[in-house]
Design an enzyme around this catalytic site. Structure first.
Site, PDB file in Angstrom:
ATOM      1  N   LYS A  54       0.985  -1.384  -0.146  1.00 47.44           N
ATOM      2  CA  LYS A  54      -0.031   0.065  -0.237  1.00 47.44           C
ATOM      3  C   LYS A  54       0.788   1.264   0.002  1.00 47.44           C
ATOM      4  O   LYS A  54       0.680   2.314  -0.661  1.00 47.44           O
ATOM      5  CB  LYS A  54      -0.914  -0.092   1.406  1.00 47.44           C
ATOM      6  CG  LYS A  54      -2.045   0.867   1.195  1.00 47.44           C
ATOM      7  CD  LYS A  54      -2.600   0.971   2.617  1.00 47.44           C
ATOM      8  CE  LYS A  54      -3.637   0.051   2.774  1.00 47.44           C
ATOM      9  NZ  LYS A  54      -5.041   0.221   2.451  1.00 47.44           N
ATOM     10  N   ARG A  65      -3.544   2.687   8.736  1.00 46.36           N
ATOM     11  CA  ARG A  65      -3.644   1.408   7.966  1.00 46.36           C
ATOM     12  C   ARG A  65      -2.686   0.424   7.935  1.00 46.36           C
ATOM     13  O   ARG A  65      -1.286   1.170   7.818  1.00 46.36           O
ATOM     14  CB  ARG A  65      -4.401   1.773   6.835  1.00 46.36           C
ATOM     15  CG  ARG A  65      -5.625   2.331   6.555  1.00 46.36           C
ATOM     16  CD  ARG A  65      -5.964   2.580   5.111  1.00 46.36           C
ATOM     17  NE  ARG A  65      -6.878   3.613   4.785  1.00 46.36           N
ATOM     18  CZ  ARG A  65      -8.101   3.566   4.806  1.00 46.36           C
ATOM     19  NH1 ARG A  65      -8.428   2.283   4.244  1.00 46.36           N
ATOM     20  NH2 ARG A  65      -8.768   4.599   4.420  1.00 46.36           N
ATOM     21  N   GLY A 120      -8.326  -7.920   4.836  1.00 44.91           N
ATOM     22  CA  GLY A 120      -9.300  -8.145   6.171  1.00 44.91           C
ATOM     23  C   GLY A 120      -8.058  -8.728   7.200  1.00 44.91           C
ATOM     24  O   GLY A 120      -8.933  -8.725   8.626  1.00 44.91           O
ATOM     25  N   MET A 125      -5.460  -7.481   8.861  1.00 41.50           N
ATOM     26  CA  MET A 125      -4.670  -6.784   9.929  1.00 41.50           C
ATOM     27  C   MET A 125      -5.450  -5.447  10.132  1.00 41.50           C
ATOM     28  O   MET A 125      -6.570  -5.371   9.353  1.00 41.50           O
ATOM     29  CB  MET A 125      -3.247  -6.279   9.591  1.00 41.50           C
ATOM     30  CG  MET A 125      -2.487  -7.595   9.913  1.00 41.50           C
ATOM     31  SD  MET A 125      -0.564  -7.459   9.226  1.00 41.50           S
ATOM     32  CE  MET A 125      -0.952  -6.739   7.669  1.00 41.50           C
ATOM     33  N   ARG A 154      -3.538  -1.354  -6.298  1.00 45.55           N
ATOM     34  CA  ARG A 154      -2.513  -2.546  -6.215  1.00 45.55           C
ATOM     35  C   ARG A 154      -2.986  -3.736  -7.312  1.00 45.55           C
ATOM     36  O   ARG A 154      -4.131  -3.422  -7.814  1.00 45.55           O
ATOM     37  CB  ARG A 154      -2.609  -3.313  -4.731  1.00 45.55           C
ATOM     38  CG  ARG A 154      -4.249  -3.828  -4.428  1.00 45.55           C
ATOM     39  CD  ARG A 154      -4.213  -4.348  -3.083  1.00 45.55           C
ATOM     40  NE  ARG A 154      -5.745  -4.859  -2.981  1.00 45.55           N
ATOM     41  CZ  ARG A 154      -6.234  -4.916  -1.720  1.00 45.55           C
ATOM     42  NH1 ARG A 154      -5.370  -4.719  -0.657  1.00 45.55           N
ATOM     43  NH2 ARG A 154      -7.418  -5.252  -1.689  1.00 45.55           N
ATOM     44  N   HIS A 181     -15.750  -9.600   2.239  1.00 46.11           N
ATOM     45  CA  HIS A 181     -14.630 -10.481   2.750  1.00 46.11           C
ATOM     46  C   HIS A 181     -14.658 -11.708   1.961  1.00 46.11           C
ATOM     47  O   HIS A 181     -13.858 -12.155   1.449  1.00 46.11           O
ATOM     48  CB  HIS A 181     -14.580 -10.547   4.204  1.00 46.11           C
ATOM     49  CG  HIS A 181     -13.634 -11.361   4.780  1.00 46.11           C
ATOM     50  ND1 HIS A 181     -13.720 -12.775   4.985  1.00 46.11           N
ATOM     51  CD2 HIS A 181     -12.482 -11.149   4.955  1.00 46.11           C
ATOM     52  CE1 HIS A 181     -12.896 -13.269   5.441  1.00 46.11           C
ATOM     53  NE2 HIS A 181     -11.941 -12.455   5.500  1.00 46.11           N
ATOM     54  N   ARG A 186       4.725 -46.224  -9.504  1.00 46.27           N
ATOM     55  CA  ARG A 186       4.572 -46.786  -8.175  1.00 46.27           C
ATOM     56  C   ARG A 186       3.944 -48.127  -8.319  1.00 46.27           C
ATOM     57  O   ARG A 186       2.898 -48.376  -8.184  1.00 46.27           O
ATOM     58  CB  ARG A 186       4.255 -46.101  -7.077  1.00 46.27           C
ATOM     59  CG  ARG A 186       4.805 -44.875  -6.768  1.00 46.27           C
ATOM     60  CD  ARG A 186       4.224 -43.974  -5.325  1.00 46.27           C
ATOM     61  NE  ARG A 186       4.835 -42.894  -5.013  1.00 46.27           N
ATOM     62  CZ  ARG A 186       4.624 -41.800  -5.052  1.00 46.27           C
ATOM     63  NH1 ARG A 186       3.625 -41.372  -5.979  1.00 46.27           N
ATOM     64  NH2 ARG A 186       5.126 -40.765  -4.400  1.00 46.27           N
ATOM     65  N   GLU A 243      17.046 -41.211  -2.651  1.00 48.88           N
ATOM     66  CA  GLU A 243      16.181 -41.070  -1.378  1.00 48.88           C
ATOM     67  C   GLU A 243      16.885 -41.076  -0.134  1.00 48.88           C
ATOM     68  O   GLU A 243      16.254 -40.898   1.054  1.00 48.88           O
ATOM     69  CB  GLU A 243      15.010 -42.037  -1.404  1.00 48.88           C
ATOM     70  CG  GLU A 243      14.308 -42.105  -2.546  1.00 48.88           C
ATOM     71  CD  GLU A 243      13.418 -43.214  -2.692  1.00 48.88           C
ATOM     72  OE1 GLU A 243      12.274 -42.896  -2.327  1.00 48.88           O
ATOM     73  OE2 GLU A 243      13.712 -44.338  -2.820  1.00 48.88           O
ATOM     74  N   SER A 292      16.693 -40.379  -9.967  1.00 49.09           N
ATOM     75  CA  SER A 292      15.427 -39.643  -9.998  1.00 49.09           C
ATOM     76  C   SER A 292      15.325 -39.205  -8.404  1.00 49.09           C
ATOM     77  O   SER A 292      15.462 -40.162  -7.400  1.00 49.09           O
ATOM     78  CB  SER A 292      14.220 -40.334 -10.205  1.00 49.09           C
ATOM     79  OG  SER A 292      13.162 -39.841  -9.849  1.00 49.09           O
ATOM     80  N   GLY A 317      13.899 -38.858  -5.062  1.00 48.61           N
ATOM     81  CA  GLY A 317      12.778 -39.295  -4.266  1.00 48.61           C
ATOM     82  C   GLY A 317      12.918 -38.245  -3.087  1.00 48.61           C
ATOM     83  O   GLY A 317      12.997 -38.583  -1.876  1.00 48.61           O
ATOM     84  N   CYS A 330      11.066 -37.140  -8.671  1.00 45.10           N
ATOM     85  CA  CYS A 330       9.831 -37.491  -8.643  1.00 45.10           C
ATOM     86  C   CYS A 330       8.874 -37.192  -7.214  1.00 45.10           C
ATOM     87  O   CYS A 330       7.761 -38.183  -7.205  1.00 45.10           O
ATOM     88  CB  CYS A 330       9.926 -39.041  -9.028  1.00 45.10           C
ATOM     89  SG  CYS A 330      10.795 -40.005  -8.097  1.00 45.10           S
ATOM     90  N   TYR A 367      14.372 -33.236 -15.685  1.00 43.11           N
ATOM     91  CA  TYR A 367      12.849 -33.043 -15.894  1.00 43.11           C
ATOM     92  C   TYR A 367      12.237 -33.124 -14.493  1.00 43.11           C
ATOM     93  O   TYR A 367      13.290 -33.368 -13.510  1.00 43.11           O
ATOM     94  CB  TYR A 367      12.309 -34.273 -16.768  1.00 43.11           C
ATOM     95  CG  TYR A 367      12.294 -35.718 -15.851  1.00 43.11           C
ATOM     96  CD1 TYR A 367      11.683 -36.103 -14.868  1.00 43.11           C
ATOM     97  CD2 TYR A 367      13.644 -36.519 -16.127  1.00 43.11           C
ATOM     98  CE1 TYR A 367      11.843 -37.399 -14.070  1.00 43.11           C
ATOM     99  CE2 TYR A 367      13.891 -37.618 -15.524  1.00 43.11           C
ATOM    100  CZ  TYR A 367      12.823 -38.005 -14.740  1.00 43.11           C
ATOM    101  OH  TYR A 367      13.182 -39.179 -13.984  1.00 43.11           O
TER     102      TYR A 367
HETATM  103  C1  PEP Z   1       9.863 -40.155  -2.567  1.00 37.86           C
HETATM  104  O1  PEP Z   1      10.323 -40.814  -1.699  1.00 37.86           O
HETATM  105  O2  PEP Z   1      10.112 -39.089  -2.898  1.00 37.86           O
HETATM  106  C2  PEP Z   1       9.033 -41.082  -3.600  1.00 37.86           C
HETATM  107  C3  PEP Z   1       8.783 -40.217  -4.591  1.00 37.86           C
HETATM  108  O3  PEP Z   1       8.814 -42.360  -3.438  1.00 37.86           O
HETATM  109  P1  PEP Z   1       7.545 -42.646  -2.618  1.00 37.86           P
HETATM  110  O4  PEP Z   1       6.914 -41.346  -2.141  1.00 37.86           O
HETATM  111  O5  PEP Z   1       6.859 -43.544  -3.111  1.00 37.86           O
HETATM  112  O6  PEP Z   1       8.276 -43.028  -1.224  1.00 37.86           O
HETATM  113 MG    MG Z   2      10.322 -42.997  -1.562  1.00 43.99          MG
END
Ligand code: PEP
Ligand code: MG
Length: 890
Positions: A28, A98, A107, A109, A354, A470, A576, A760, A779, A781, A846, A866
């Site tokens: 603001k 304000r 709304g 604060m 704004r 609101h 999975r 992981e 990948s 996890g 993933c 990716y």
């Molecule tokens: C992870 O551990 O991030 C994963 C993708 O495997 P899961 O969630 O199945 O353990």
């Molecule tokens: Mg996992």
């Protein structure tokens, strides 16, 4: 002045970069300075920086000397510009105080208006304004607001006294109260204050000012602000600025008004001025939903079939000035603006501008339209749309052909379809939603205290309030469908019932809302899948051109894979396979395998599973031909599949010929104290290699079959979970390769494939250089990597993480948004060490973080190839990946 306070308006010196920086002066404050600097009519004022609020809260509610001095100097700026002084009994200056954080928190604060009134100045105001009624009305409003916000008294007490005063006179509206009536009420209010707090209402205007500043600072740490921050990922250490500004009055009779407006329609994105105003009212009257506001434009009034005159008709001069300001602001900010204004005796004043909150549909339309209007370029359009907001568009909408039993209509405050059980308060909404019910929150009107219930609900219905109430503003911001100000809705809180017209409904009965039409329907109306075309398609195309990272999906059924492809997925990042084991038709074979006493027993059960798994993979590969498909071998602890109920043991005893007692003993043996750190992941493959052999065989047979049938092969990427050492992956890679050779020999053909692993475990990240010798891809996890790095169980964390986020220990739940500093460091180390061993090693993510925009930005920084997200998150990930590419190129 030192740099704790900045002045604007009047003859304030030119603004510098710090004053226009939202992190310093709040949204603001920065925009008020900006508007004043481009010559728009802004009442003079000053902004106390966010830094001062942080300091004040940190130092135990103490103002710094610099702040005290700067506020005194800045006040003389306002006094000079207006030609009045705070506390001057003859001709008093009144100010508003304000809050204004970096981002708007509607709304959440506190605000105090009409500050500077006391028993003496009210008489001066009556004389100089020539309107005694106005002066006393302003004084009672001030006492009411100040007592609530600064003194912490129950505002219900004041509302009640006002209601009684009106009833005594037989009045319905506040506007019927005379100067004398207000004067009497002021005396009552003051007595109430004295009785409640044991001392009189403060008459010293300087004390009033500092009280209000402190209250705004403190409101940053109010419960409702904390909840809002958590829901919107706003860090606790941002603090709020305070804006003190000369009052202008929309309640000085019939040539005065106050309103809120948007330069385009925030629900649909149409290019049309949009807003509401009230004649003879103060700002809070519009947003509080107490009086029903009138339309801004003639066109909108006619479209709604409303009678009260639009601003365009009732105050044409002020309206045309406002329209001119709208155009200037859009051209200046190159974005849709959300504006507050006041007309004081015919003169227009701008109180706020704004960037306006908007629905996802409107965001897309505006972004695409503005490119067409040459206001912004495609890159800016892609930047403009909040990826998470797309979620609103990806979910089903009401089936246009389904019958509707419309109970009533209200304002189409926030679009979308919502169906569920009626709940009448926010706590019930949260409780019922917590146990898995879909609920629709029904309130007379909502207030900031309802925010958690609004979040838990599918949609919101209110009996009162306009398009900028609101409920409407917050619902649009949250993406919850909302119908506000619905006709003929009354709530009996004690009986927990709801009357809509002549129909009586109970809490728990089901209704459906159509937020785009403002309709309320009985029962659950069926829905249809969304179509991702038009502006959505256009913006996604632009995003795809700009992103570097690929976007895959986490999916394990052909239906999910199809949906993900429609949403633009470019492969599977995580299938999975255990989810397929839970299917009713196979759980018995799975249980027989697990409970078998020896390898021979396990192999017999696995033989039953092989054709089923092959069919699963065939169906998936058919949908994903030509695309990479990462299939993860069995991961979860075996005991997750075990029978628990007696009838399940009995069925299993029938199928195996083994006794129930024997089976129960075997199940007991498999029990683990901490299964997430137990016999799971590749440890299963190491100890029971026949399981992974069966799965690898099913994958390769399916891949060969699909290649033979369609002429095109999928690209299987076989992924080994929870690896900690190079040796584990070496053993299992050899196993997979052996099975591949066997299948290819049997089929007389082969398909290309990769074997890789998940990262992981912290050890895997640290040893990635070694592990990369065995795996063609990693990948991340990050679900497990977060759990194992933080030592926080992912299944139990929800119980204690919220206070961690509130206290700023984690900026966000680390299972939702990657802990970049800690877990992220392991990802970076693994990527670097993996690449050092195997140049160009394929890297992806993933864990759930693959669908979180902030985490996606981190993945871009690390250079992953990716991200993989659940199907509904795929478009979000595409847009977030494009935004990340844009910001990393800056
Ligand atoms: C992870 O551990 O991030 C994963 C993708 O495997 P899961 O969630 O199945 O353990
Ligand atoms: Mg996992």
């Amino acid at each position: 002045m030192s740099n704790t306070v900045y002045t604007f308006g009047g003859n304030a010196p030119h603004t510098d970069a710090r004053q226009k920086d939202k992190t310093v002066t709040g949204g603001k404050g920065a925009n008020l300075a900006e508007m004043a600097s481009i010559g728009l009519p802004v009442p003079p004022g000053f902004t106390i920086t966010t830094e001062e609020s942080v300091r004040y809260l940190r130092e135990g509610a103490d103002f710094s000397d610099a702040l005290r001095a700067d506020v005194a100097t800045a006040l003389t700026h306002i006094e000079g510009a207006v030609g009045k002084s705070l506390g001057d009994a003859a001709d008093p200056l009144l100010v508003s105080v304000r809050s204004g954080a970096r981002v708007s928190m509607p709304g959440m604060m506190d605000t105090v208006l009409n500050l500077g009134l006391n028993d003496a100045t009210v008489e001066g105001l009556a004389k100089t304004s020539g309107d005694e009624r106005f002066a006393w009305d302003s004084y009672r409003r001030f006492i009411q607001m100040y007592s609530d916000v600064v003194l912490g008294l129950d505002h219900g007490l004041f509302e009640e006294a006002l209601e009684i005063a009106k009833e005594d006179q037989g009045f319905y509206a506040d506007t019927e109260m005379s100067a004398d009536d207000w004067r009497k009420l002021v005396a009552e209010f003051k007595a109430l204050v004295e009785q409640e707090q044991g001392k009189p209402f403060p008459q010293d205007v300087t004390e009033q000012l500092w009280g209000a500043i402190a209250a705004v600072f403190d409101s940053w740490d109010s419960d409702r602000a904390k909840v809002y921050r958590r829901l919107n990922d706003i860090p606790a250490d941002w603090g709020t600025a305070v804006n003190v500004q000369a009052m202008v009055f929309g309640n000085m009779g019939e040539t005065s008004a106050t309103g809120v407006a948007f330069t385009r329609d925030p629900a649909t994105g149409e290019r049309a001025y949009y807003g509401e105003y009230l004649i003879n009212a103060q700002g809070e009257d519009v947003v509080a939903g107490i009086r029903t506001p009138q339309y801004l434009t003639l066109a909108a009034r006619e479209a709604a079939g409303a009678k009260p005159l639009s601003m365009e008709e009732a105050m044409p001069d002020a309206y045309h000035e406002l329209a001119r300001v709208f155009d200037l602001l859009e051209a200046h900010y190159r974005d849709m603006q959300d504006i507050e204004f006041t007309v004081e005796r015919g003169k227009l004043w701008m109180l706020q501008t704004r960037s306006g909150k908007r629905t996802a549909k409107a965001a897309l339309k505006m972004a695409v339209d503005m490119v067409g209007e040459d206001l912004i370029d495609k890159r800016e359009a892609v930047r403009r749309v909040d990826p998470m907001a797309l979620d609103q568009l990806l979910h089903p909408t009401l089936d246009p052909t389904a019958p509707r039993n419309v109970l009533t209509t209200g304002l189409p405050a926030s679009p979308g379809a919502a169906a569920g059980k009626i709940v009448l308060d926010a706590d019930t909404a949260e409780q019922w939603a917590g146990r898995g019910d879909k609920v629709v929150l029904v309130r007379v009107e909502t207030s900031p205290e309802d925010i958690h219930g609004m979040h838990a609900a599918q949609g919101i219905l209110t009996a009162r309030g306009g398009m900028t109430s609101h409920a409407a503003v917050v619902a649009r911001g949250m993406g919850r469908p909302c119908v506000s100000g619905a006709n003929g809705v009354s709530i009996d809180r004690d009986a927990r019932t709801l009357r809509i017209g002549s129909m009586e409904l109970k809490e728990g009965d089901e209704i459906t809302l159509d937020g785009a039409k403002g309709e309320v329907m009985l029962g659950i109306v069926p829905t249809v899948e969304p179509e991702l075309v038009g502006d959505f398609g256009t913006l996604m195309e632009w995003a795809d051109d700009l992103r570097r990272m690929r976007v895959r999906t986490n999916a394990e059924t052909p239906a999910d894979c199809k949906m993900a492809r429609q949403f633009g997925a470019e492969g599977i990042g995580l299938c999975r396979t255990e989810h397929m084991f839970f299917d009713a038709s196979r759980i018995s074979a799975v249980r027989q395998m697990i409970l078998a006493d020896d390898e021979a027993g396990r192999r017999r059960a696995l033989e039953q599973l092989l054709p089923e798994q092959r069919a699963d993979f065939t169906a998936i590969f058919e949908v994903m031909t030509g695309l990479p498909c990462t299939i993860r071998l069995l991961d979860p602890p075996l005991h997750e599949f075990l029978p628990t109920r007696d009838d399940e043991f009995a069925d299993l005893a029938d199928a195996t010929g083994l006794g129930v007692d024997h089976l129960k003993r075997r199940a007991d043996e498999l029990h683990e104290f901490n299964p997430m750190l137990g016999h799971r992941g590749c440890r299963l493959g190491i100890t029971y290699p026949e399981i992974y052999e069966m799965q690898a065989r099913a994958i390769f047979e399916a891949a060969c079959d699909v290649q033979a049938a369609s002429g095109e092969a999928p690209l299987p990427e076989i992924m080994v979970p929870l690896v900690a050492t190079r040796k584990e992956l070496a053993i299992l890679r050899a196993l997979v390769e052996r099975v591949a050779d066997e299948v290819f020999a049997e089929k007389g053909t082969n398909v290309a494939y990769l074997v890789g692993t998940m990262i992981e475990l912290p050890r895997a990240a640290l040893m990635a250089g070694e592990i990369a010798h065995e795996g063609a891809f990693f990948s991340f996890g990050t679900n497990d990597l977060t759990q194992t790095t933080l030592g926080v169980s992912r299944d139990d964390s929800a119980r204690f993480l919220a206070p961690y986020v509130d206290q700023g220990i984690f900026p966000r739940d680390p299972f939702v948004s990657l802990d970049v500093d800690g877990v992220g460091q392991l990802v970076e180390i693994a990527a670097e060490r993996g690449r050092a061993t195997r140049e160009g090693i394929k890297l992806g993510i993933c864990g759930e973080h693959g669908g979180d925009p902030a985490s996606i930005a981190f993945c871009e920084k690390v250079g992953l190839d990716y991200v993989s997200a659940s199907p509904y998150r795929v478009p979000i990930a595409r847009l977030a990946a494009a935004q990340s590419a844009l910001s990393s190129g800056e």
